[in-house]
Every structure is written in C-alpha cells, then in structure tokens.
Design an enzyme around this catalytic site. Structure first.
Site, mmCIF file in Angstrom:
data_model
loop_
_atom_site.group_PDB
_atom_site.id
_atom_site.type_symbol
_atom_site.label_atom_id
_atom_site.label_comp_id
_atom_site.label_asym_id
_atom_site.label_seq_id
_atom_site.Cartn_x
_atom_site.Cartn_y
_atom_site.Cartn_z
ATOM 1 N N THR A 125 0.809 -0.946 0.010
ATOM 2 C CA THR A 125 0.199 0.011 0.078
ATOM 3 C C THR A 125 0.860 1.282 0.048
ATOM 4 O O THR A 125 1.963 1.279 0.611
ATOM 5 C CB THR A 125 -0.966 0.108 1.184
ATOM 6 O OG1 THR A 125 -1.388 1.333 1.211
ATOM 7 C CG2 THR A 125 0.031 -0.339 2.406
ATOM 8 N N ASP A 126 0.169 2.386 -0.510
ATOM 9 C CA ASP A 126 0.827 3.694 -0.588
ATOM 10 C C ASP A 126 1.302 4.162 0.844
ATOM 11 O O ASP A 126 1.902 5.175 0.966
ATOM 12 C CB ASP A 126 0.270 4.542 -1.371
ATOM 13 C CG ASP A 126 -1.154 5.039 -0.794
ATOM 14 O OD1 ASP A 126 -1.656 4.289 -0.029
ATOM 15 O OD2 ASP A 126 -2.152 5.566 -1.493
ATOM 16 N N GLU A 127 0.277 3.565 1.934
ATOM 17 C CA GLU A 127 0.363 4.204 3.400
ATOM 18 C C GLU A 127 1.680 3.965 4.098
ATOM 19 O O GLU A 127 1.910 4.515 4.886
ATOM 20 C CB GLU A 127 -0.828 3.521 4.095
ATOM 21 C CG GLU A 127 -2.234 3.820 3.481
ATOM 22 C CD GLU A 127 -3.524 3.461 4.310
ATOM 23 O OE1 GLU A 127 -3.251 3.744 5.393
ATOM 24 O OE2 GLU A 127 -4.369 3.369 3.695
ATOM 25 N N TYR A 149 -1.516 -0.117 11.196
ATOM 26 C CA TYR A 149 -1.898 -1.120 9.894
ATOM 27 C C TYR A 149 -0.440 -0.839 8.797
ATOM 28 O O TYR A 149 -0.068 -1.548 8.397
ATOM 29 C CB TYR A 149 -2.868 -0.529 8.977
ATOM 30 C CG TYR A 149 -3.142 -0.955 7.666
ATOM 31 C CD1 TYR A 149 -3.064 -2.344 7.349
ATOM 32 C CD2 TYR A 149 -2.886 0.122 6.753
ATOM 33 C CE1 TYR A 149 -3.380 -2.598 5.994
ATOM 34 C CE2 TYR A 149 -3.112 -0.076 5.216
ATOM 35 C CZ TYR A 149 -3.344 -1.350 4.961
ATOM 36 O OH TYR A 149 -3.318 -1.877 3.656
ATOM 37 N N LYS A 153 2.323 -3.351 7.538
ATOM 38 C CA LYS A 153 2.708 -3.512 6.055
ATOM 39 C C LYS A 153 3.880 -3.090 5.725
ATOM 40 O O LYS A 153 4.527 -3.886 4.668
ATOM 41 C CB LYS A 153 1.498 -2.743 5.324
ATOM 42 C CG LYS A 153 0.166 -3.173 5.171
ATOM 43 C CD LYS A 153 -0.185 -4.461 4.495
ATOM 44 C CE LYS A 153 0.044 -4.458 3.161
ATOM 45 N NZ LYS A 153 -0.413 -6.001 2.639
HETATM 46 P P1 NAD Z 1 -9.803 -7.244 2.918
HETATM 47 O O1 NAD Z 1 -9.762 -7.001 4.261
HETATM 48 O O2 NAD Z 1 -10.930 -7.074 1.904
HETATM 49 O O3 NAD Z 1 -9.364 -8.779 2.770
HETATM 50 C C1 NAD Z 1 -8.402 -9.552 3.175
HETATM 51 C C2 NAD Z 1 -8.494 -10.931 2.955
HETATM 52 O O4 NAD Z 1 -7.585 -11.374 3.611
HETATM 53 C C3 NAD Z 1 -9.870 -11.378 3.523
HETATM 54 O O5 NAD Z 1 -10.407 -12.458 2.750
HETATM 55 C C4 NAD Z 1 -9.470 -12.194 4.921
HETATM 56 O O6 NAD Z 1 -10.162 -13.240 5.468
HETATM 57 C C5 NAD Z 1 -8.081 -12.493 4.538
HETATM 58 N N1 NAD Z 1 -7.045 -12.858 5.656
HETATM 59 C C6 NAD Z 1 -6.748 -12.060 6.610
HETATM 60 N N2 NAD Z 1 -5.940 -12.768 7.727
HETATM 61 C C7 NAD Z 1 -5.545 -13.716 6.901
HETATM 62 C C8 NAD Z 1 -4.765 -14.675 7.107
HETATM 63 N N3 NAD Z 1 -3.957 -14.683 8.663
HETATM 64 N N4 NAD Z 1 -4.701 -15.773 6.640
HETATM 65 C C9 NAD Z 1 -5.412 -15.830 5.494
HETATM 66 N N5 NAD Z 1 -6.177 -15.004 4.907
HETATM 67 C C10 NAD Z 1 -6.359 -13.758 5.917
HETATM 68 O O7 NAD Z 1 -8.538 -6.560 2.256
HETATM 69 P P2 NAD Z 1 -8.582 -5.737 0.625
HETATM 70 O O8 NAD Z 1 -9.013 -4.392 0.631
HETATM 71 O O9 NAD Z 1 -9.010 -6.666 -0.232
HETATM 72 O O10 NAD Z 1 -6.841 -5.530 0.562
HETATM 73 C C11 NAD Z 1 -6.030 -6.895 0.168
HETATM 74 C C12 NAD Z 1 -4.450 -6.408 0.220
HETATM 75 O O11 NAD Z 1 -4.350 -5.310 -0.568
HETATM 76 C C13 NAD Z 1 -4.185 -5.987 1.411
HETATM 77 O O12 NAD Z 1 -2.877 -6.778 1.689
HETATM 78 C C14 NAD Z 1 -3.922 -4.617 1.516
HETATM 79 O O13 NAD Z 1 -2.880 -4.192 2.547
HETATM 80 C C15 NAD Z 1 -3.945 -4.128 0.389
HETATM 81 N N6 NAD Z 1 -4.052 -2.955 -0.137
HETATM 82 C C16 NAD Z 1 -5.459 -2.507 -0.067
HETATM 83 C C17 NAD Z 1 -6.170 -1.291 -0.493
HETATM 84 C C18 NAD Z 1 -7.414 -0.960 -0.361
HETATM 85 O O14 NAD Z 1 -7.777 0.002 -0.746
HETATM 86 N N7 NAD Z 1 -8.472 -1.774 0.189
HETATM 87 C C19 NAD Z 1 -5.071 -0.565 -1.097
HETATM 88 C C20 NAD Z 1 -3.665 -0.793 -1.226
HETATM 89 C C21 NAD Z 1 -3.034 -1.988 -0.820
#
Ligand code: NAD
Length: 327
Positions: A125-127, A149, A153
């Site tokens: 993430t950009d964060e 968070y 990351k």
């Molecule tokens: P989300 O919270 O919707 O989904 C996370 C998934 O991971 C869920 O299905 C959860 O059950 C699973 N999970 C959590 N802990 C786990 C574990 N220990 N083992 C196996 N599965 C596990 O998140 P998202 O928004 O889909 O984000 C996905 C990735 O993208 C993350 O790594 C996040 O940091 C990154 N990201 C998200 C955004 C955003 O805007 N949402 C932006 C940049 C990066």
C-alpha cells in the site's frame, strides 16, 4: 501454471481471482488457481461465487507453517493479498495486524522459499510512506508509516526485500492507493457511505474533510498487479496509481450526488488519530511496463453505487456486525 492466491475471499483478492479466471489476463488463461483464506470478518466466500467452480478453496491461515508446507509445493506463483486491512481497526488494536501482516507474511515467504516458488507477488500500500503534502513518491522514497496498519505492511515489505537480497526469493512488491469497486466490505469509506445513504442513514466525515486520497478502481489495481507479476523484476517495487485525487469533502460531495442525498446526511466526527493528510504515488515505472488505468472515477463510482444498490443481500449480511464499529 499453478497459482496460489492468498486472501482472495476479500475485496481485492477476489476481484483478482474473478479477473484471472474469466480470461482478463490472456498470458495466464490456463492458470489453475488455489485460494487460501482464513475467512476473517472481511473474508466472504460469496465474493468468489462467480468463479467458485474454477478454483480450489482452502480455508486456512498464512501464518500456519504446517499447512503451508503441505499446500505451497507445486505452485509456480503465489500472489499475496492476505492482510488485516482497516486502519481504524489497527488503531483500536494492533495485535492481529502484526500477526498476519508481518508474521503471517514471513511464514508465507519461508514456505515459498522452501517450495522453490518461481514468482511471489506481495501486495502492499501507499500508506507505508506516511503522508506527503505535495508531489508524489517514487519507489525509492523512505518508508515512514504512521498507523499500526501501515507499520505492519511496511514490516512485510522490508521482509520481502530482505528475503530477496538474502535468500534470492523472487518477490515483486506492488504498492497502490485507495481502491473502490464491488464486494468491498462496508467498513471502508465508499461502501460505508453508499450503504448508509441508500438506507436513509447518516455518514461520518472525519475532521476537516481535507485529507486527500488517490482513488483507483479495483480492476485497474488488479491489472497493475498482473503486469508486475508477468513483467516485473524480482526484488523491485512497483507503484500502481489511480485516476483521481480527491479530498474527503470532494468524495463526499460525489457520493451524495450519486445517491441523490444532501449534506444534512453528513455528520462531522473527530479526526482519526494520526490521520495522514495525503498519499500520492508516481507510477512511471509500471507504466513503462505497459500499465495505464482504464476506469474513470466517474464511471467506476456510478457502477459501484449501482452494484451496492442491486446487491443489498450481500452487504446486509456483513453490515450489521460493522454498524457498531464504524464511525
Ligand atoms: P480485505 O480486508 O477486504 O481482505 C483481506 C482478506 O485476507 C480477507 O479475505 C481475509 O479473510 C484474509 N485474511 C486475513 N488474515 C488472513 C490470514 N492470516 N491468512 C489468510 N487469509 C487472511 O482487504 P483488501 O482491501 O482486499 O486488501 C487486500 C490487500 O491489498 C491487503 O494486503 C491490503 O493491505 C492491500 N491494499 C488494499 C488497498 C485498499 O484500498 N483496500 C489499497 C492498497 C493495498
């Protein structure tokens, strides 16, 4: 080719699996896909329903070394989306974030090394960079995370770098801004606001509302991840930028308009602790590999609002748990 996608019952991972399994990435059209997901509050198997007959689902944790030892061998590629992902929850309690986002990822990297996986993609993430008032970060900017968070990351990103330099793990890291689209759990701002506005409720706006985020449609993010997976250089970081920088006030204005609501539905609430002012990524490096975002924010937001309006059963099942938590 066998691909293991971790965290693919969540918002972005499920979009990636749906795209991959419906032919959006021609070079990997024949991929056989395994999903590993712990099904936390954010994971929902229904997100994979459109492609469930085309994948193998394993319910489990990326921190479970014994499970990974059995599961990972035989996979050529691992794409890791698994994470605790909500900043507000990390402020309320950071333990799960360190457990999954740091220890879980390290356990996954160990298993990938042991199994000789040919390509690992770690989604970040950009964060991790903290906050930037003007300009944009390139991939060499120092990490300065401000929320638990983001710190967790950043920890995983540094482990990815270390596992590449020390052990030769063929890992590519992607970093992206704020995603929106269908199937996003209604604790994040866009689905939270849309679902509340559609049901006649009010929406909470943090602080002065002038924090800036760069919005990207989830399918553009996933295509960027795929380009990094196919063409990225191991050990490198790739930014995936969005199409639209907006203050939260501007975002709220657009969401109110899309839901035919007015400002009297907005409640001003105290600012989030440690709230980063602005994120901004320079994605020149990924564009040189062929990436360009395709979904305009106007079109993507209209489609997203329509999806939530048409899929009330999906979010009404998950939303009640959230009502007490979301501010
Ligand atoms: P989300 O919270 O919707 O989904 C996370 C998934 O991971 C869920 O299905 C959860 O059950 C699973 N999970 C959590 N802990 C786990 C574990 N220990 N083992 C196996 N599965 C596990 O998140 P998202 O928004 O889909 O984000 C996905 C990735 O993208 C993350 O790594 C996040 O940091 C990154 N990201 C998200 C955004 C955003 O805007 N949402 C932006 C940049 C990066």
């Amino acid at each position: 080719m066998r691909v293991l996608v971790t965290g693919a019952a969540g918002f972005i991972g499920s979009a990636y699996a749906r795209e991959l399994l419906t032919g959006a990435y021609p070079a990997w059209r024949d991929a056989r896909v395994t999903v590993l997901d712990a099904l936390t509050y954010a994971g929902n198997k229904a997100n994979l329903a459109p492609v469930e007959d085309r994948l193998t689902f394993v319910h489990g944790d990326i921190g479970d070394a014994a499970l990974l030892q059995r599961l990972v061998p035989g996979h050529d590629v691992v794409v890791n989306f698994a994470a605790e992902s909500h900043v507000d929850r990390s402020i309320a309690g950071a333990a799960d974030f360190v457990r999954t986002n740091v220890l879980g990822v390290q356990t996954l990297f160990d298993a990938c090394l042991k199994a000789g996986v040919e390509r690992v993609v770690h989604v970040s993430t950009d964060e991790v960079y903290g906050s930037i008032d003007t300009g944009s970060w390139d991939e060499h900017a120092p990490l300065a995370p401000n929320s638990p968070y983001a710190a967790a990351k950043a920890g995983a990103d540094l482990l990815a770098r270390a596992y590449h330099v020390t052990h030769g793990l063929p890992v590519v890291i992607t970093r992206c801004g704020n995603n929106y689209g269908p199937y996003q759990y209604p604790e994040k701002v866009i689905p939270l606001f849309v679902t509340r506005l559609l049901t006649g409720g009010t929406v909470p706006l943090y602080g002065d509302g002038r924090n800036v985020r760069d919005w990207i449609h989830v399918t553009d993010h996933c295509r960027g991840i795929q380009i990094a997976a196919e063409r990225g250089t191991p050990g490198e970081v790739y930014h995936i930028a969005g199409t639209c920088e907006l203050t939260n006030l501007q975002l709220t204005e657009r969401l109110l308009a899309a839901c035919e609501a007015t400002w009297d539905r907005v409640e001003r609430v105290p600012d989030r602790l440690g709230h980063d002012r602005r994120y901004s990524l320079d994605d020149t490096k990924l564009r040189a590999l062929g990436y360009t975002p395709r979904v305009s924010f106007a079109q993507g937001l209209a489609d997203t609002v329509r999806w939530y309006a048409q899929n009330t059963a999906w979010w009404q099942q998950s939303a009640p748990k959230e009502r007490a938590h979301a501010r």
